[in-house]
Motif scaffolding. Sequence first.
Motif, PDB file in Angstrom:
ATOM      1  N   GLU A 258      11.021 120.400 110.021  1.00  0.00           N
ATOM      2  CA  GLU A 258      12.636 119.487 109.954  1.00  0.00           C
ATOM      3  C   GLU A 258      13.326 118.609 110.680  1.00  0.00           C
ATOM      4  O   GLU A 258      11.831 117.704 111.944  1.00  0.00           O
ATOM      5  CB  GLU A 258      14.233 120.881 109.929  1.00  0.00           C
ATOM      6  CG  GLU A 258      14.886 121.109 111.368  1.00  0.00           C
ATOM      7  CD  GLU A 258      15.716 121.179 111.614  1.00  0.00           C
ATOM      8  OE1 GLU A 258      16.380 122.371 110.943  1.00  0.00           O
ATOM      9  OE2 GLU A 258      16.747 121.059 112.030  1.00  0.00           O
ATOM     10  N   ARG A 259      13.655 117.239 110.061  1.00  0.00           N
ATOM     11  CA  ARG A 259      13.809 116.360 110.832  1.00  0.00           C
ATOM     12  C   ARG A 259      14.785 116.401 112.125  1.00  0.00           C
ATOM     13  O   ARG A 259      16.048 117.404 112.048  1.00  0.00           O
ATOM     14  CB  ARG A 259      15.137 115.193 109.710  1.00  0.00           C
ATOM     15  CG  ARG A 259      14.297 114.740 108.055  1.00  0.00           C
ATOM     16  CD  ARG A 259      15.072 113.911 107.014  1.00  0.00           C
ATOM     17  NE  ARG A 259      14.246 113.312 106.198  1.00  0.00           N
ATOM     18  CZ  ARG A 259      14.465 114.380 104.935  1.00  0.00           C
ATOM     19  NH1 ARG A 259      14.645 115.529 105.076  1.00  0.00           N
ATOM     20  NH2 ARG A 259      13.711 114.196 103.870  1.00  0.00           N
ATOM     21  N   VAL A 260      13.608 115.343 112.790  1.00  0.00           N
ATOM     22  CA  VAL A 260      14.299 115.095 114.021  1.00  0.00           C
ATOM     23  C   VAL A 260      16.263 115.418 114.042  1.00  0.00           C
ATOM     24  O   VAL A 260      16.774 115.596 115.050  1.00  0.00           O
ATOM     25  CB  VAL A 260      13.373 114.648 114.883  1.00  0.00           C
ATOM     26  CG1 VAL A 260      13.545 113.088 115.211  1.00  0.00           C
ATOM     27  CG2 VAL A 260      14.303 114.701 116.312  1.00  0.00           C
TER      28      VAL A 260
ATOM     29  N   SER B  72       9.760 104.311 114.698  1.00  0.00           N
ATOM     30  CA  SER B  72      10.529 105.162 113.992  1.00  0.00           C
ATOM     31  C   SER B  72       9.819 105.741 112.574  1.00  0.00           C
ATOM     32  O   SER B  72       9.640 107.200 113.520  1.00  0.00           O
ATOM     33  CB  SER B  72      11.544 105.065 114.968  1.00  0.00           C
ATOM     34  OG  SER B  72      11.657 106.731 114.911  1.00  0.00           O
ATOM     35  N   TYR B  73      10.076 105.566 112.196  1.00  0.00           N
ATOM     36  CA  TYR B  73      10.177 106.258 110.873  1.00  0.00           C
ATOM     37  C   TYR B  73       9.061 106.532 110.181  1.00  0.00           C
ATOM     38  O   TYR B  73       8.406 107.802 109.770  1.00  0.00           O
ATOM     39  CB  TYR B  73      11.012 105.742 109.628  1.00  0.00           C
ATOM     40  CG  TYR B  73      12.471 105.887 110.187  1.00  0.00           C
ATOM     41  CD1 TYR B  73      13.315 104.606 111.169  1.00  0.00           C
ATOM     42  CD2 TYR B  73      13.684 106.312 109.157  1.00  0.00           C
ATOM     43  CE1 TYR B  73      13.872 105.026 111.701  1.00  0.00           C
ATOM     44  CE2 TYR B  73      14.886 106.331 109.405  1.00  0.00           C
ATOM     45  CZ  TYR B  73      15.420 105.564 110.855  1.00  0.00           C
ATOM     46  OH  TYR B  73      16.781 105.775 110.709  1.00  0.00           O
ATOM     47  N   THR B  74       8.091 105.887 110.599  1.00  0.00           N
ATOM     48  CA  THR B  74       6.469 106.382 110.530  1.00  0.00           C
ATOM     49  C   THR B  74       5.717 107.548 110.755  1.00  0.00           C
ATOM     50  O   THR B  74       5.663 108.384 110.272  1.00  0.00           O
ATOM     51  CB  THR B  74       5.512 104.600 109.562  1.00  0.00           C
ATOM     52  OG1 THR B  74       6.192 104.004 109.293  1.00  0.00           O
ATOM     53  CG2 THR B  74       4.231 105.410 109.272  1.00  0.00           C
TER      54      THR B  74
ATOM     55  N   VAL C 118      18.528 109.484  95.782  1.00  0.00           N
ATOM     56  CA  VAL C 118      19.507 109.299  97.444  1.00  0.00           C
ATOM     57  C   VAL C 118      19.586 110.589  98.102  1.00  0.00           C
ATOM     58  O   VAL C 118      19.527 111.177  97.573  1.00  0.00           O
ATOM     59  CB  VAL C 118      21.096 108.930  97.115  1.00  0.00           C
ATOM     60  CG1 VAL C 118      22.203 108.463  97.934  1.00  0.00           C
ATOM     61  CG2 VAL C 118      21.051 107.249  96.009  1.00  0.00           C
ATOM     62  N   ARG C 119      19.300 110.453  99.662  1.00  0.00           N
ATOM     63  CA  ARG C 119      19.708 111.690 100.084  1.00  0.00           C
ATOM     64  C   ARG C 119      21.359 111.192 101.400  1.00  0.00           C
ATOM     65  O   ARG C 119      21.284 110.130 101.977  1.00  0.00           O
ATOM     66  CB  ARG C 119      18.185 111.852 100.681  1.00  0.00           C
ATOM     67  CG  ARG C 119      18.388 113.354 101.962  1.00  0.00           C
ATOM     68  CD  ARG C 119      17.219 113.528 102.332  1.00  0.00           C
ATOM     69  NE  ARG C 119      17.036 114.785 103.126  1.00  0.00           N
ATOM     70  CZ  ARG C 119      17.779 114.864 104.534  1.00  0.00           C
ATOM     71  NH1 ARG C 119      18.437 113.760 105.107  1.00  0.00           N
ATOM     72  NH2 ARG C 119      17.932 116.027 104.930  1.00  0.00           N
ATOM     73  N   PHE C 120      22.090 111.948 101.541  1.00  0.00           N
ATOM     74  CA  PHE C 120      23.169 111.996 102.057  1.00  0.00           C
ATOM     75  C   PHE C 120      22.540 113.012 103.280  1.00  0.00           C
ATOM     76  O   PHE C 120      21.992 114.095 102.766  1.00  0.00           O
ATOM     77  CB  PHE C 120      24.245 112.303 101.037  1.00  0.00           C
ATOM     78  CG  PHE C 120      24.486 111.309 100.487  1.00  0.00           C
ATOM     79  CD1 PHE C 120      25.343 110.403 100.712  1.00  0.00           C
ATOM     80  CD2 PHE C 120      24.335 112.278  98.708  1.00  0.00           C
ATOM     81  CE1 PHE C 120      25.887 109.566  99.494  1.00  0.00           C
ATOM     82  CE2 PHE C 120      24.737 111.124  97.648  1.00  0.00           C
ATOM     83  CZ  PHE C 120      25.297 109.845  98.176  1.00  0.00           C
TER      84      PHE C 120
HETATM   85 FE1  HDD Z   1      17.028 106.623 111.541  1.00  0.00          FE
HETATM   86  C1  HDD Z   1      16.862 109.561 109.780  1.00  0.00           C
HETATM   87  C2  HDD Z   1      19.801 106.374 109.672  1.00  0.00           C
HETATM   88  C3  HDD Z   1      19.491 103.977 114.111  1.00  0.00           C
HETATM   89  C4  HDD Z   1      15.405 107.315 114.122  1.00  0.00           C
HETATM   90  N1  HDD Z   1      18.590 107.916 109.900  1.00  0.00           N
HETATM   91  C5  HDD Z   1      17.419 108.566 109.534  1.00  0.00           C
HETATM   92  C6  HDD Z   1      18.129 109.247 107.911  1.00  0.00           C
HETATM   93  C7  HDD Z   1      18.862 107.960 108.148  1.00  0.00           C
HETATM   94  C8  HDD Z   1      19.219 106.994 108.858  1.00  0.00           C
HETATM   95  C9  HDD Z   1      20.125 108.063 106.993  1.00  0.00           C
HETATM   96  C10 HDD Z   1      17.326 110.299 107.340  1.00  0.00           C
HETATM   97  C11 HDD Z   1      16.869 109.373 106.311  1.00  0.00           C
HETATM   98  C12 HDD Z   1      17.117 110.653 104.997  1.00  0.00           C
HETATM   99  O1  HDD Z   1      17.428 111.504 104.178  1.00  0.00           O
HETATM  100  O2  HDD Z   1      15.475 111.492 105.206  1.00  0.00           O
HETATM  101  N2  HDD Z   1      19.545 105.862 112.210  1.00  0.00           N
HETATM  102  C13 HDD Z   1      19.917 105.442 110.631  1.00  0.00           C
HETATM  103  C14 HDD Z   1      21.030 104.144 111.251  1.00  0.00           C
HETATM  104  C15 HDD Z   1      20.865 103.488 112.305  1.00  0.00           C
HETATM  105  C16 HDD Z   1      19.873 104.844 112.897  1.00  0.00           C
HETATM  106  C17 HDD Z   1      21.952 103.892 110.095  1.00  0.00           C
HETATM  107  C18 HDD Z   1      21.691 102.374 112.832  1.00  0.00           C
HETATM  108  C19 HDD Z   1      21.378 102.065 112.598  1.00  0.00           C
HETATM  109  N3  HDD Z   1      16.973 106.146 113.414  1.00  0.00           N
HETATM  110  C20 HDD Z   1      17.778 104.918 114.489  1.00  0.00           C
HETATM  111  C21 HDD Z   1      17.597 105.103 115.803  1.00  0.00           C
HETATM  112  C22 HDD Z   1      15.419 105.870 116.044  1.00  0.00           C
HETATM  113  C23 HDD Z   1      16.036 106.684 114.150  1.00  0.00           C
HETATM  114  C24 HDD Z   1      17.877 104.027 116.670  1.00  0.00           C
HETATM  115  C25 HDD Z   1      15.114 105.956 116.703  1.00  0.00           C
HETATM  116  C26 HDD Z   1      14.423 104.724 117.227  1.00  0.00           C
HETATM  117  N4  HDD Z   1      16.547 108.359 112.197  1.00  0.00           N
HETATM  118  C27 HDD Z   1      15.106 107.887 112.994  1.00  0.00           C
HETATM  119  C28 HDD Z   1      14.174 109.322 112.466  1.00  0.00           C
HETATM  120  C29 HDD Z   1      14.700 109.640 111.307  1.00  0.00           C
HETATM  121  C30 HDD Z   1      15.721 109.003 111.320  1.00  0.00           C
HETATM  122  C31 HDD Z   1      13.685 110.207 113.482  1.00  0.00           C
HETATM  123  C32 HDD Z   1      14.610 111.084 111.298  1.00  0.00           C
HETATM  124  C33 HDD Z   1      13.882 111.929 109.907  1.00  0.00           C
HETATM  125  C34 HDD Z   1      13.110 110.371 109.685  1.00  0.00           C
HETATM  126  O3  HDD Z   1      13.663 109.752 110.527  1.00  0.00           O
HETATM  127  O4  HDD Z   1      12.884 110.933 108.288  1.00  0.00           O
HETATM  128  O5  HDD Z   1      12.739 108.904 112.449  1.00  0.00           O
END
Ligand code: HDD
Length: 724
Positions: free
Chosen positions: A73-75, A363-365, A113-115
């Motif tokens: 699952e997503r972290v 982070s995301y990729t 869209v994913r919430f």
């Molecule tokens: Fe993030 C998921 C929004 C900071 C690392 N983030 C994730 C999702 C959202 C956000 C909506 C879910 C996407 C989905 O539905 O699959 N994140 C934010 C917002 C941030 C934010 C609005 C600050 C303005 N995030 C943030 C930082 C990092 C991350 C600073 C790492 C340095 N976020 C991630 C991730 C995730 C994620 C670990 C988990 C699953 C994914 O990406 O796909 O990479």
Amino acid sequence: MNTPKNNKPLTEKQVDLSKNIENGQDQFLTTNQGVKINDNQNSLKAGARGPSLLEDFILREKITHFDHERIPERVVHARGEGAHGYFQVYESMEKYTKAAFLQDSEIKTPVFVRFSTVAGSRGSTDLARDVRGFAVKFYTEEGIYDLVGNNMPVFFIQDAIKFPDLVHAVKPEPHHEMPQAASAHDTFWDFISLMPESMHMIMWVMSDRAIPRSLRMMEGFGVHTFRFINAAGESHFVKFHWKPLLGVHSVCWDEAQKISGKDPDFHRRDLWEAIDSGNFPEWELGIQIVSEEEEHSFEFDLLDPTKLIPEELVPVQRIGKLVLNRNPNNFFAETEQVAFHPGHIVPGIDFTNDPLLQGRLFSYTDTQLSRLGSPNFHEIPINRSLAPVHNNQRDGHMRQTINQGKISYEPNTLGGGCPFQSKMSQGGFNSYNERIEAHKVRERSPSFFDHFSQATLFFNSQSEHEQNHIVDALSFELGKVETEAIRKRMLKMLWYVDKGLAAKIAYNLGLSIPSNLDSPLNHSYPADADVDSYQPMIVKSTLEKSEALSMVSTLKNSILTRKVAILAAEGVDEKALKIMKDALLAQGAVVEVIAPKLGYIISENNKEIKVDKSFLTSASVLYDAVYVPGGANSVVSLEAEADAIHFLNEAFKHCKAIAADASALQVLRGTYFGSKIPENPHQTSQVLEGVLINETSEALADDFIEAISQHRFWQREKKNKVPA
Ligand code: HDD
């Protein structure tokens, strides 16, 4: 307000998953290799009572696939729900951006869209106190654009290097994996009490914004400052907003906790049912534009993600509409496998140097590689670009594309040089030509040192009940913290936000405010320095209040999709019930009849009325309002029905609209608030705030509809507390 020129349903550009849709309709059952199966009930055995045979390839294939059904699952943001729809701009934004999907009001760009909630696991409750993710994937003609935002306009931290710490702190504590989907525990507040930069976000998370009534009734924000780039290569700073057309509404904390038990899927179900019934959720995309010249004209740094631009300083222009009109076919294939990335941008949009955004770009990729398992995640149907993809990338786990020919490098002559680079004039992406002259340092800009002014601005902008809810939330959260030193450190932080706020929380925690707080020095918070001697830099926002930060002045003109419960029993007044039900349905409400048992009830005039839910299968917290029709026998039954009385008490406690025919008054008299209703309320309609009584449902209906559209009567909360 501008409206799109054309409302043609999305057809030709709809995200095309159809090639991958499989529903088995009129087909034989097969193995994954296409071999027809003649027995899906029994494994192959040596004799009917004998051992199963290893040779049973049908059994092995089925079990092996099953064993590998889960992906990590997503972290963060593990719990989520998605929907398809489209985005349409009202008029060309060419002045600011060349992004193709923001040029033509004829074009409907498909979106997914994913919430999500942030902290909880995939199976956790929807109503946790938490930030909500609001991630939008635009399948534009120039490629994928992801706006990966939240329902709050700021973030906890200023630099991505703190993100793993933040997430470790808020997640369940690692020694015993508790609590699930909750920030009310020591490690979270330990971290927060050491991170003054989080104080603005803490105000948002402790407000009712963290417990939305519906995903359809919350705002969204891109959070960071981004850039728009126009065809001339000029840059403007831009902040993105999503404004829900149903207004911004929340539940209260007691209600949220109860919903978590009664229906942990409350938000997911609400979104699904709204789309399923044709009530398509809608938001307008808003932008705040700041020119390059104005970059340094604010009291805060535009690159600091713990700051918002107050709408009083830069108004939000509404430039287009997002409509969600289709539920996914398959949760896993679409909602679970969708991969967002703030780095998925298209020509016309660019990044700024916000250090939180910069870290996210990595982070995301990276996370998709471990979650989806391969650099080919872009080939999963939900992630595929509608714009054609041509490059020399090859192979990797689960590659779907069959690339033809021998050329997988560039430059080449054997392939005629294909695929070609495109010039900017041909749509090629060009990063904004920003001038940078700097030393390589590990530092925080002093322009990021003010951590309190906007926390104070947010608190000051809240109405009285919203402030009370923040006090209650902080008292709850810190009340769950076991280490007293953490509570005390938090009192210190809150003191810098608002002295009255800190004093109230100190009282609720049975603590006193730490001394020596009133002589702040002018320096930033040194994270590795002595916490107790920390003195923040205090900047006072010139703006005292910002109306947009409060939910009080949000839209309250509709009861569309609001859920209304009608409490009834045998002998109910059918005419009254029908008149009220029809009036509510005509305004777009969802109405359910709740009775002591399921099936049908027979009305006073011998009509059968279908029961939607029994008191056992429903609860007041799942509705926005409640109506009690007359009918002598029904009234006597409900009066004696403890669950009906509890239903009304809770609705009252949660400040919802309650209506009753005058002949059903005695049911209301049986509640905790019954004694507060005046002696002879006939003909008066509103007898207490949001409690309406009248002779007939006809006379009641308009007032009831108006009351429901007000969402809640918070003023009765402190005044008339009931023990429900
Ligand atoms: Fe993030 C998921 C929004 C900071 C690392 N983030 C994730 C999702 C959202 C956000 C909506 C879910 C996407 C989905 O539905 O699959 N994140 C934010 C917002 C941030 C934010 C609005 C600050 C303005 N995030 C943030 C930082 C990092 C991350 C600073 C790492 C340095 N976020 C991630 C991730 C995730 C994620 C670990 C988990 C699953 C994914 O990406 O796909 O990479």
